[in-house]
Design a protein around this motif. Structure first.
Motif, PDB file in Angstrom:
ATOM      1  N   UNK A  57       0.828  -1.200   0.000  1.00  0.00           N
ATOM      2  CA  UNK A  57       0.000   0.000   0.000  1.00  0.00           C
ATOM      3  C   UNK A  57       0.863   1.251   0.000  1.00  0.00           C
ATOM      4  N   UNK A  58       1.977   1.224   0.751  1.00  0.00           N
ATOM      5  CA  UNK A  58       2.887   2.367   0.768  1.00  0.00           C
ATOM      6  C   UNK A  58       3.473   2.617  -0.613  1.00  0.00           C
ATOM      7  N   UNK A  59       3.831   1.539  -1.317  1.00  0.00           N
ATOM      8  CA  UNK A  59       4.394   1.696  -2.651  1.00  0.00           C
ATOM      9  C   UNK A  59       3.343   2.222  -3.636  1.00  0.00           C
ATOM     10  N   UNK A  60       2.103   1.758  -3.522  1.00  0.00           N
ATOM     11  CA  UNK A  60       1.055   2.246  -4.418  1.00  0.00           C
ATOM     12  C   UNK A  60       0.845   3.747  -4.260  1.00  0.00           C
ATOM     13  N   UNK A  61       1.131   4.253  -3.063  1.00  0.00           N
ATOM     14  CA  UNK A  61       0.945   5.680  -2.812  1.00  0.00           C
ATOM     15  C   UNK A  61       1.870   6.540  -3.673  1.00  0.00           C
ATOM     16  N   UNK A  62       3.019   6.006  -4.077  1.00  0.00           N
ATOM     17  CA  UNK A  62       3.941   6.813  -4.888  1.00  0.00           C
ATOM     18  C   UNK A  62       3.352   7.099  -6.270  1.00  0.00           C
ATOM     19  N   UNK A  63       2.378   6.285  -6.688  1.00  0.00           N
ATOM     20  CA  UNK A  63       1.757   6.462  -8.004  1.00  0.00           C
ATOM     21  C   UNK A  63       0.377   7.101  -7.900  1.00  0.00           C
ATOM     22  N   UNK A  64       0.093   7.754  -6.775  1.00  0.00           N
ATOM     23  CA  UNK A  64      -1.236   8.335  -6.551  1.00  0.00           C
ATOM     24  C   UNK A  64      -1.604   9.370  -7.607  1.00  0.00           C
ATOM     25  N   UNK A  65      -0.618  10.082  -8.149  1.00  0.00           N
ATOM     26  CA  UNK A  65      -0.910  11.124  -9.141  1.00  0.00           C
ATOM     27  C   UNK A  65      -1.419  10.550 -10.460  1.00  0.00           C
ATOM     28  N   UNK A  66      -1.202   9.246 -10.659  1.00  0.00           N
ATOM     29  CA  UNK A  66      -1.638   8.586 -11.889  1.00  0.00           C
ATOM     30  C   UNK A  66      -2.920   7.791 -11.683  1.00  0.00           C
ATOM     31  N   UNK A  67      -3.142   7.349 -10.461  1.00  0.00           N
ATOM     32  CA  UNK A  67      -4.275   6.479 -10.164  1.00  0.00           C
ATOM     33  C   UNK A  67      -5.603   7.218 -10.339  1.00  0.00           C
ATOM     34  N   UNK A  68      -6.466   6.681 -11.190  1.00  0.00           N
ATOM     35  CA  UNK A  68      -7.780   7.270 -11.419  1.00  0.00           C
ATOM     36  C   UNK A  68      -7.822   8.342 -12.493  1.00  0.00           C
TER      37      UNK A  68
END
Length: 243
Positions: A57-68
């Motif tokens: 989950x922490x790693x997924x947060x680094x791509x938050x600007x792309x998610x959605x």
């Protein structure tokens, strides 16, 4: 248990006081005293189960600007009750300025640590028209790495990454034509921490193939209603650090 009530050992075997250190862990006031080895093993097992999920989950947060993120080309006119098959329509993004006509660009910053590289798995879903690309690498039916557009009128959906320098297209087909279709696939890209992400859409001529078939992508807005136009939504499925 209410204050002053009679203590019932069958309901309240013991009260516990936890000490944060594994080796200092103890149960106070309990008739049961598990061995330190068993307690350590239990806590180790819990840690091993929880840690990977937390790290993911922490790693997924680094791509938050792309998610959605969504590329959208809406139609200017309302969707007809009975659209004509293969119908073409005017884009709501059409303008009289060649610099802005039927195109848009969004720039975002990728997270993570500079100097580290991340492998991103994207789920790509949407309703699109076909587009041809050349001089790059085809991956699967729709995804295209590098290269350039190979038609001057159909919609382009593009993601450009500053580091490592690369760009990607999402609606590749062998030929163009007046058809509309849904896409739902995964694609993997690599991005360095702190890189710039440029998301670009270009309809090229102010027109588009309308969603004449009233196609719907399940679980993607505006489902269960059809989108009046075309779109692609990107969702981050997984992020892993490249070692």
């Amino acid at each position: 248990m209410k204050w002053g009530a009679r203590y019932k050992p069958e309901l309240h075997l013991f009260r516990r006081t936890m000490v944060d250190s594994i080796h200092g862990l103890r149960f106070v006031g309990s008739p049961y005293q598990p061995s330190m080895h068993r307690l350590s093993s239990l806590l180790l097992a819990i840690t091993l189960c929880v840690a990977p999920a937390s790290q993911a989950e922490d790693l997924k947060a680094v791509a938050a600007s792309l998610d959605g993120y969504r590329f959208e080309f809406a139609c200017k006119d309302p969707m007809p009750e009975n659209p004509k098959p293969g119908a073409d329509g005017i884009s709501a993004r059409a303008t009289n300025d060649p610099a802005t006509n039927d195109k848009f660009t969004d720039v975002r910053k990728f997270g993570g640590e500079p100097g580290k590289r991340y492998k991103i798995t994207l789920r790509v879903r949407g309703v699109v028209e076909p587009m041809m690309y050349k001089d790059g690498q085809q991956v699967g039916e729709y995804f295209y790495i590098g290269g350039a557009p190979n038609n001057a009128t159909y919609n382009i959906y593009q993601l450009t990454v500053s580091a490592p320098a690369q760009h990607f297209f999402f609606n590749r087909q062998d030929k163009v034509g007046h058809k509309i279709f849904t896409i739902d696939y995964t694609a993997t890209i690599e991005v360095e921490g702190g890189a710039t992400l440029t998301l670009h859409g270009n309809g090229q001529n102010g027109h588009m193939i309308t969603n004449f078939a009233k196609l719907v992508v399940p679980e993607v807005s505006p489902a269960p209603q059809p989108f009046n136009g075309q779109f692609i939504q990107l969702n981050v499925v997984d992020v892993a650090e490249v070692k």
